[in-house]
Design an enzyme around this catalytic site. Structure first.
Site, PDB file in Angstrom:
ATOM      1  N   ILE A  19       0.792  -1.364   0.027  1.00 14.19           N
ATOM      2  CA  ILE A  19      -0.061   0.005   0.034  1.00 14.19           C
ATOM      3  C   ILE A  19       0.832   1.149  -0.145  1.00 14.19           C
ATOM      4  CG2 ILE A  19      -1.803  -1.144   1.183  1.00 14.19           C
ATOM      5  CD1 ILE A  19      -0.749   0.060   3.866  1.00 14.19           C
TER       6      ILE A  19
ATOM      7  N   GLY B 158       8.451   3.494   0.671  1.00  9.08           N
ATOM      8  CA  GLY B 158       9.327   4.235   1.200  1.00  9.08           C
ATOM      9  C   GLY B 158      10.563   4.112   0.369  1.00  9.08           C
TER      10      GLY B 158
ATOM     11  N   GLY C  17      12.208   0.993   1.759  1.00  2.51           N
ATOM     12  CA  GLY C  17      11.224  -0.225   1.764  1.00  2.51           C
ATOM     13  C   GLY C  17       9.882   0.186   1.695  1.00  2.51           C
ATOM     14  N   GLY C  18       8.852  -1.100   1.548  1.00  5.70           N
ATOM     15  CA  GLY C  18       7.614  -0.773   1.327  1.00  5.70           C
ATOM     16  C   GLY C  18       6.789  -0.949   2.512  1.00  5.70           C
TER      17      GLY C  18
ATOM     18  N   ASP D 268       3.458  17.100  15.664  1.00  2.00           N
ATOM     19  CA  ASP D 268       2.793  17.016  14.311  1.00  2.00           C
ATOM     20  C   ASP D 268       1.518  16.659  14.480  1.00  2.00           C
ATOM     21  OD1 ASP D 268       2.735  17.574  11.717  1.00  2.00           O
ATOM     22  OD2 ASP D 268       3.637  15.522  11.319  1.00  2.00           O
TER      23      ASP D 268
END
Length: 914
Positions: free
Chosen positions: A640, A643, A646-647, A753
Site C-alpha cells: 500500500i 518508502g 522499503g515498502g 505534528d
C-alpha cells in the site's frame, strides 16, 4: 679604611686576601664588603688616613713586583687595585683623581700632586652624601674584581679638562684615594684580552707583597712600562671622564662593545661605582642591553602565522534599516520569496525581525540537499509501482479502489510547495493515501478544496524515489498485491496541478518534513539522519495511508492537504508509514540530528554511518526484535505504500486473520540505523488505546519488519474534507486526541505534528494517533526544544519564530485541528507556506470564519488551546477537564462519517474516469 671590604670574584665564591705594601707594617687583611658608612665623619677619617699612609714606599713596592712584568707583546698584567681605586683604572678607563665618599673633596698637598682636577659631575656627586656613599661602596665592591680581570690599572690622579699626560705613579705619594671618581658601568670590563696566567701571577704577587698597616687604604696598581703614557680619564657617558691618549678611540669602542656583551650576561642588577648616571637610568640601560643580548642569542620569537581562511562558507546576514525601512543583505532567493509570498511592504515594515525569522525558518525547513531529495519518501517511488492493480487485488475487502485513489492524490506532483513536498516525500501527512508517482494522472484524486500555490522553489524539491520501488520486492509479494488499486497508484496528473495546492495544503503543512530536511541540509550528517527518518516516516505513512485507503477514508482524496502530503509518498499506507517515518524522521532527525550530526558525514553520511554503526545497530535490533520469519506468521501481503528504504504492506495474521500494517525496511539503505531503534523503542513504550500500537518487529535477511496496528478507516483528513461535523463529534475527536497526548506528555514525549492527517480512525470510529516520526523526548534537564519541525499550517507561533518550545506545541496544533474540523481546512491553507508562517507569527490566534455559529463553550475551549503565550496555554490535562468535553458523543457516531468519506472518494475517483 676602618671597615673590611669583602669582594666576591665572579668565577670564585671564596674570599681573596690581598697583601699590600705598607709604609709602617705588613699585615694580611681579609677584604670584606664595607657596610655603608653611617656618618660623614667616617668618610673624612678615611680620606685623612689615606693621605697619611700612602707614600713612595708603597709605590716602590709595586714597582718591585717583577713577577707582574709583561712582555711587550703580552697584554698588561692585572693587579689588584686598592679598595678605593677607580674601576676605570684600566687602559680604557685610566684612573682619574678619585674622590672619597665625604661631603667635600680633599685637596691634596702641592708637594704630593702635580695637578688635580675634578670634573663638574664629580663635584656634583661629591656634594651628594647619599650618592657618595653608594659610589664609595660600589667602588670598593669592584676593585678586587678589576684586579683579577684588567691587565693593567693606570691611576691618573689628575687630568680633568686639561688632559695632561702626567703619570700619577711618578709621584712618591699618589693621591688616588683622595678623590673617587665615578665611571660609566659600561666600561667595567674594558681592557686587554683575558689572560689567565696574569691572574695567577697577580695572586702570587699579592700573597708575597707586604700589607698596609691597619686603616691604610690601598691604591696600588701595576707599574706602567717606561715610555708608556699615563692614560687619561675616559668616560663614554660623562664629561668628567676623558679618553686616554694611549688607546685609539676605535679600539676602545670595540672593546667597550665586548664588555657590554659580558655585562649583559651577568645576572646582577647592582649599580657599579663607575656609573655616572642615576641608578634608575642605569638599570633601564642594563635591561635594554640584556634584552638585546637575548634577542641576538635566541632570536626574535616567531609570531604565529595565521593563514587565510580555508573552505570559507558565506553566511548571509540579513538586517533591517529602520531609517529606510528596507532589509539589508537580503539574498536574491529571499527577495523572490518575499515578493511571491504576498507579504505587503507595510507588513514588512511593521515586523521586520519576525519576517527575517520566518524566512530563515522557511528556508531551513524547505531546502534540503540532493540526498534528502532522493530520500523523500514517496516521490518517484511510484513510477516503479504498477498502477494497474485493481481494488480486487487489495487483500482487504474494505479497501476500495477509491480508497487507493486517495493515495494517488497524495502522490500529487512535487509542484506543490516545499512543505507539501516534504510531506509527500517521507511524511505520513496523508497516511490514508501514499502519494502516487507524479507521472500518473488521477483526476479522481484531485482534492475538492483548492490549495495555495506551491512556492517556486518547492517543485524542484520533489525528487523521484523510483529507485526505491524495487525494495518493496523484499516481501516477495505479487506485483498486484504490491500495487494499490489503479486509482491509488495512478499518478494524478490532474492532481499534479490541483494536488500541488492540495498537497501543499496538507502535505505542505508537512513543514515538519521540511524541517527535518533543513536540518539535514545544514549538516550532511543531519541530512543522512533525516533521510533515514524520512524513509521510516514514508513507510509509516504508507501504512497509515494504506489503512486510510483501505478503510475508505483515503477516498478523501479531495482533501487537498492529504494529496500533497501523499504526493511524495507512495500508496496510502505508505503515506501513513512514510508520514510517521517522515514525521518521525524529522523529529527523530532533529533529536538524532544533534547526536548524529557528528557521526554522519556530509555527502555520504549514510554509508559511513552504516559502516560505523551497522554492527552495533544490528546487534541492538536482534535484542529487541522477535525471532522468526514474518512471511510465515503473516499472509496475503498487499503493498500500500513505498518508502525510500522499503515498502508498506497490509497483511493478515495466520490463525487470527487480524489485519495488520507491516513496514519493511532494508537496513543497507538506512542512513541512520539508530533512528530505527529509537522509533521501535518509542512505539513499544507508547502502548495506549489512543495510539496506533506497535505489535512486533522482526529482523530477517538484512531486512527489518515492523508490524503495527492497522486502521482501516483512514485519516481524519478525509472525514473533515467530505463531511460537516457537529460540535459533539468534534469534542469526541478532541477528547481521544487529548488522551493520547496526555499519555505521550506523561512520558516526556512531544508529538510535534498533530493534525488531521495523523489522526487515524477505524471503521467503528475509534481514534488513534500515528506518525511519531517527529516525536521528541524532553526531560527535566531539557524541557524545551528549539528544532523546527511540524506542519507549517498547524505550527505554534513559538516554533515559527524559532523560540524554545515544550509540550504546549501539541495543544496549539490540536486547536488548529479543531478549526480544521469546523471549516474543513486549517487557517491560511490557501496562503503560500511562507505567508502562512508569517501570519501565524504576526496574527497569533487565528480568526474563525463563522465564530458566531459556535457555542460559547467551544469558543472558550479554543481560546485556551490557542493562547499565543505557551505559559498561558492550557495543557492536555486542563482541556480534558474543560466543559467542552461534556459535549462528546459516542465514538460510534463517527463511523458514518468514515463510511461517507470513503464513498465520496470512490465517487470522485469514478468521475475522473479512473
Amino acid at each position: 679604611m676602618d671597615g673590611h671590604s669583602n669582594f666576591t670574584q665572579p668565577s670564585d665564591t671564596s674570599h681573596a686576601s690581598h697583601t699590600i705594601p705598607s709604609s709602617s707594617s705588613s699585615q694580611r687583611r681579609r677584604l670584606t664588603k664595607k657596610p655603608p658608612p653611617s656618618t660623614s665623619a667616617r668618610h673624612h677619617h678615611s680620606s685623612l688616613s689615606i693621605d697619611s699612609r700612602v707614600d713612595a714606599q708603597s709605590l716602590v713596592g709595586k714597582r718591585s713586583s717583577t713577577s707582574l712584568r709583561r712582555a711587550p707583546s703580552a697584554p698588561p698584567a692585572r693587579t689588584p687595585t686598592s679598595t678605593h681605586a677607580s674601576n676605570s683604572s684600566s687602559p680604557r678607563n685610566p684612573s682619574s683623581s678619585t674622590r672619597l665618599n665625604n661631603h667635600s673633596p680633599i685637596i691634596p698637598a702641592a708637594s704630593e700632586f702635580a695637578a688635580s682636577s675634578l670634573s663638574p659631575s664629580a663635584r656634583d656627586r661629591d656634594s651628594d652624601p647619599a650618592r657618595n656613599d653608594h659610589g664609595h661602596q660600589l667602588q670598593n665592591n669592584n676593585n678586587y674584581y678589576y684586579s683579577a680581570f684588567t691587565n693593567a690599572h693606570h691611576h691618573n690622579q689628575y687630568s680633568a679638562a686639561s688632559h695632561r699626560r702626567s703619570n700619577s705613579y711618578g709621584h712618591p705619594h699618589g693621591p688616588q684615594s683622595s678623590n673617587s671618581l665615578t665611571f660609566n658601568h659600561s666600561e667595567d670590563f674594558i681592557g686587554a684580552p683575558f689572560d689567565g696566567s696574569a691572574i695567577l701571577n697577580r695572586i702570587e704577587a699579592t700573597k708575597a707583597s707586604p700589607t698596609l698597616g691597619s686603616g691604610a687604604f690601598p691604591h696600588i696598581s701595576n707599574p706602567i712600562p717606561v715610555g708608556a703614557a699615563a692614560p687619561a680619564q675616559y668616560s663614554r657617558g660623562s664629561p668628567a671622564l676623558e679618553q686616554s691618549f694611549t688607546f685609539p678611540s676605535a679600539a676602545m669602542s670595540e672593546k667597550s662593545q665586548q664588555v657590554r656583551g659580558m655585562e649583559a650576561q651577568l645576572p646582577t642588577s647592582k649599580r657599579y661605582s663607575d656609573e655616572t648616571k642615576e641608578p634608575k637610568p642605569g638599570v633601564l640601560r642594563k635591561k635594554s642591553g640584556f634584552s638585546g643580548f637575548m634577542s641576538g642569542l635566541v632570536g626574535t620569537p616567531k609570531k604565529p602565522l595565521i593563514s587565510a581562511p580555508e573552505n570559507p562558507v558565506h553566511v548571509t546576514h540579513v538586517g533591517y534599516d529602520s531609517a529606510t525601512g528596507q532589509f539589508t543583505g537580503l539574498p536574491k532567493e529571499w527577495q523572490r520569496l518575499i515578493s511571491e509570498s504576498g507579504i505587503t511592504e507595510k507588513e514588512r515594515r511593521e515586523n521586520p525581525e519576525t519576517l527575517v525569522n520566518v524566512i530563515k525558518f522557511y528556508k531551513e525547513t524547505t531546502e534540503k540537499p540532493a540526498e534528502d531529495q532522493v530520500l523523500e519518501k514517496f516521490h518517484d517511488a511510484r513510477p516503479g509501482l504498477p498502477s494497474a492493480p485493481s481494488a480486487g487485488s487489495m487483500i482487504s475487502p474494505g479497501l476500495a479502489p477509491h480508497h487507493y485513489n486517495p493515495m494517488s492524490p497524495m502522490i500529487s506532483p512535487p509542484a506543490s510547495p516545499r512543505f507539501p513536498q516534504v510531506g509527500h516525500e517521507g511524511n505520513f501527512e496523508n497516511p490514508r493515501s501514499p502519494p502516487p508517482v507524479p507521472k500518473n494522472k488521477d483526476v479522481t484524486l484531485m482534492p475538492s478544496r483548492p490549495a495555495p500555490r506551491p512556492p517556486v522553489s518547492l517543485p524542484t524539491r520533489t525528487a523521484p524515489h523510483a529507485p526505491y520501488a524495487a525494495k518493496d520486492s523484499g516481501i516477495d509479494m505479487p506485483p498486484q498485491h504490491d500495487d494499490l488499486t489503479p486509482t491509488t497508484y495512478q499518478p494524478p496528473k490532474e492532481s499534479q496541478p490541483i494536488l500541488p495546492e492540495e498537497h501543499r495544503s496538507r502535505s505542505n503543512s508537512r513543514v515538519n518534513g521540511n524541517t527535518a530536511y533543513p536540518a539535514s541540509q545544514q549538516s550532511p550528517a543531519v541530512q543522512a539522519a533525516y533521510q533515514q527518518q524520512l524513509m521510516q516516516q514514508q513507510q509509516e505513512q504508507a501504512l497509515a495511508q494504506a489503512q486510510a485507503s483501505m478503510s475508505g477514508s483515503m477516498s478523501r482524496a479531495p482533501s487537498k492537504r492529504q494529496p500533497q502530503a501523499q504526493q511524495p509518498t507512495p500508496p496510502q499506507s505508505q503515506h501513513q508509514y512514510s508520514r510517521p517515518t517522515d514525521a518521525n524522521g524529522a523529529q527523530q532527525t532533529q533529536r538524532p540530528q544533534q547526536p548524529q550530526i557528528g557521526p554522519v558525514p556530509q555527502s555520504r553520511p549514510r554509508h559511513r554511518s552504516r559502516q560505523s554503526n551497522g554492527l552495533d545497530v544490528v546487534a541492538a535490533l536482534k535484542r529487541i526484535c522477535s525471532e522468526g520469519d514474518p512471511r510465515e506468521i503473516y499472509r496475503s501481503f498487499t503493498k500500500i505504500g513505498q518508502g525510500a528504504s522499503g515498502g508498506v504492506y497490509t497483511g493478515h495474521e495466520r490463525g487470527s486473520n487480524r489485519l495488520v500494517a507491516i513496514k519493511q525496511m532494508n537496513l543497507e539503505q538506512q542512513p541512520k540505523k539508530d533512528l530505527i531503534i529509537n522509533e521501535i523503542l518509542v512505539m513499544k513504550d507508547s502502548s495506549h488505546p489512543n495510539i496506533v500500537n506497535f505489535i512486533d518487529s522482526y529482523l530477517c535477511g538484512g531486512e527489518l519488519w515492523v508490524v503495527m496496528e492497522f486502521m482501516e478507516g483512514g485519516s481524519l483528513t478525509d472525514v473533515v474534507t467530505f463531511n460537516i461535523m457537529t460540535e459533539g463529534q468534534i469534542a469526541s475527536v478532541c477528547r481521544e486526541t487529548l488522551l493520547g497526548l496526555q499519555h505521550l506528555h506523561s512520558k516526556g514525549v512531544i508529538h510535534r505534528d498533530i493534525k488531521s492527517d495523523n489522526i487515524l480512525l477505524s471503521m467503528e470510529g475509534n481514534i488513534k494517533l500515528t506518525d511519531f516520526g517527529f516525536c521528541a523526548t524532553i526531560n527535566e534537564a531539557q524541557n524545551k526544544r528549539t528544532t523546527m519541525v511540524g506542519t507549517p499550517y498547524w505550527m505554534a507561533p513559538e516554533v515559527v519564530t524559532r523560540k524554545e518550545y515544550g509540550r504546549k506545541v501539541d495543544i496549539w496544533s490540536l486547536g488548529i485541528m479543531a478549526i480544521e474540523m469546523i471549516e474543513g481546512e486549517p487557517p491560511y491553507l490557501t496562503e503560500s507556506p511562507l505567508r502562512a508562517l508569517w501570519l501565524i507569527a504576526t496574527n497569533g490566534t487565528p480568526q474563525i470564519k463563522d465564530e458566531g455559529n459556535m457555542s460559547p463553550v467551544f469558543r472558550d475551549f479554543l481560546y485556551f488551546a490557542l493562547k499565543v503565550d505557551p505559559d498561558k496555554r492550557a495543557s492536555a490535562h486542563d482541556l480534558l477537564r474543560h466543559e467542552f468535553m461534556n459535549l462528546c458523543v459516542d465514538l460510534s457516531h463517527l463511523s458514518p462519517l468514515v463510511r461517507a468519506a470513503r464513498e465520496a472518494r470512490a465517487q470522485e475517483k469514478a468521475r475522473k474516469g479512473q
